[in-house]
Design an enzyme around this catalytic site. Structure first.
Site, PDB file in Angstrom:
ATOM      1  N   GLU A  57      47.800  45.216  33.735  1.00  0.00           N
ATOM      2  CA  GLU A  57      46.729  44.833  34.652  1.00  0.00           C
ATOM      3  C   GLU A  57      45.375  45.201  34.047  1.00  0.00           C
ATOM      4  O   GLU A  57      45.214  46.266  33.446  1.00  0.00           O
ATOM      5  CB  GLU A  57      46.919  45.569  35.981  1.00  0.00           C
ATOM      6  CG  GLU A  57      45.835  45.326  37.010  1.00  0.00           C
ATOM      7  CD  GLU A  57      46.046  46.124  38.286  1.00  0.00           C
ATOM      8  OE1 GLU A  57      45.435  45.757  39.308  1.00  0.00           O
ATOM      9  OE2 GLU A  57      46.825  47.116  38.273  1.00  0.00           O
ATOM     10  N   LYS A 144      44.640  38.379  41.957  1.00  0.00           N
ATOM     11  CA  LYS A 144      45.186  39.367  42.885  1.00  0.00           C
ATOM     12  C   LYS A 144      44.675  39.083  44.297  1.00  0.00           C
ATOM     13  O   LYS A 144      43.463  39.000  44.525  1.00  0.00           O
ATOM     14  CB  LYS A 144      44.766  40.766  42.427  1.00  0.00           C
ATOM     15  CG  LYS A 144      45.481  41.928  43.091  1.00  0.00           C
ATOM     16  CD  LYS A 144      45.060  43.233  42.414  1.00  0.00           C
ATOM     17  CE  LYS A 144      45.893  44.418  42.872  1.00  0.00           C
ATOM     18  NZ  LYS A 144      45.516  45.659  42.166  1.00  0.00           N
ATOM     19  N   CYS A 178      50.413  44.741  40.477  1.00  0.00           N
ATOM     20  CA  CYS A 178      50.341  46.089  41.043  1.00  0.00           C
ATOM     21  C   CYS A 178      50.833  46.106  42.494  1.00  0.00           C
ATOM     22  O   CYS A 178      51.936  45.659  42.776  1.00  0.00           O
ATOM     23  CB  CYS A 178      48.919  46.635  40.891  1.00  0.00           C
ATOM     24  SG  CYS A 178      48.814  48.448  40.880  1.00  0.00           S
TER      25      CYS A 178
END
Length: 325
Positions: A57, A144, A178
């Site tokens: 990430e 995200k 994540c």
């Protein structure tokens, strides 16, 4: 860069191929030097036989661990605004020169490349994953959809229009970033798209994350490629104003990257020792063997009781409509 002790031999059998996750540190706030490091590490992974290479990430060019950007409720500082400007300057335009450079790396190494970047779109930053094919083509991106806690201060929110699963010769390829992985409905949406190579770039080094990767692999009957940074205080600039301490050898993020099969078995990792390229051989037949008794969006589902609707339309803050003459 050490070699994974569990590195598997290459195989020409149908459905078998090698994948790699790169556990390393970017050159924080330096996009061009980070891109050169990506090229070097990708080439090393390709030399080991990898056909798919995954980076963590926010690898290009920073996960801003420890920074508060001078913000408290009701107030921001000028120093914090300068921190954000510096972060913005090192981020990536999509499309743009950095995307072209990453495509070139994928083409030269003849691999699928999945990599976390900080994308800028006008004045907003997004935590994004980019996908590239072995011919260098940019396949697409995933933004995200839910930054966690203080990440919301500096990252915007993606929408349902960038949750792709790509049908590749290696299998159906996608990414969940994540703590998005803790959104059960998002996982269900990805399973419904048939994801087989489930990339999970992260910034979470905890044992609980590693347990979650095993759970997701079993739940989705997919291969999970989890990838985190390993960095020390010395990997950050001297004038990095975060709460990281002054010891250059202190570990800031310990990694924990791993590759898990559809039955929850570790094929590589988890590793918390340092920078490393972890590789493993994928046997796609394991996916079908696993679906025999668990297919959470198939025979194991109960659509008469539970249903999920996913809105994949892009949400634009401004739409222009011209009057037809």
């Amino acid at each position: 860069m050490k070699t994974s002790k569990r590195q598997q031999s290459k195989s020409s059998a149908p459905g078998r191929f090698t994948v790699a996750v790169v556990q390393a540190a970017p050159v924080v706030f330096d996009r061009e030097r980070t891109l050169k490091k990506v090229q070097r590490l990708t080439a090393e992974a390709a030399r080991r036989g990898a056909r798919l290479v995954v980076f963590p990430e926010a690898f290009v060019s920073a996960y801003p661990r420890g920074l508060n950007f001078g913000a408290v409720v009701g107030s921001r500082t000028e120093e914090g605004r300068e921190q954000f400007r510096r972060y913005w300057e090192s981020s990536v335009d999509v499309p743009g020169p950095a995307v072209a450079a990453l495509g070139s790396t994928a083409r030269k190494c003849k691999i699928y490349l999945v990599i976390g970047v900080i994308e800028r779109d006008r004045g907003t930053l997004y935590c994004t994953v980019l996908f590239f094919s072995p011919d260098g083509a940019f396949l697409g991106k995933h933004r995200k959809i839910m930054p966690t806690a203080s990440e919301r201060l500096v990252w915007g929110f993606g929408d349902g229009s960038t949750m792709p699963v790509f049908d590749t010769p290696l299998g159906k390829l996608g990414a969940v970033i994540c703590w998005e992985n803790y959104l059960p409905l998002m996982r269900a949406a990805m399973y419904a798209k048939g994801i087989e190579l489930y990339c999970a770039p992260t910034a979470d080094p905890r044992d609980s994350w590693i347990a979650s990767m095993r759970h997701i692999a079993v739940e989705g009957r997919c291969f999970v490629l989890s990838c985190n940074q390993f960095n020390r205080r010395s990997d950050f600039p001297d004038d990095y104003w975060g709460a990281l301490g002054d010891d250059p050898q202190s570990v800031v993020t310990r990694g924990g990257s791993c590759i898990v099969d559809p039955f929850g078995n570790f094929l590589a990792g988890p590793n918390t020792d340092g920078e490393i390229i972890l590789t493993a051989e994928i046997d796609r037949a394991q996916i079908v063997r696993g679906k025999f008794d668990l297919d959470v969006v198939g025979h194991y589902a109960r659509p008469d009781i539970f249903q999920l609707q996913v809105d994949e339309r892009p949400k634009r803050p401004v739409s222009h409509r011209n009057n037809a003459s």
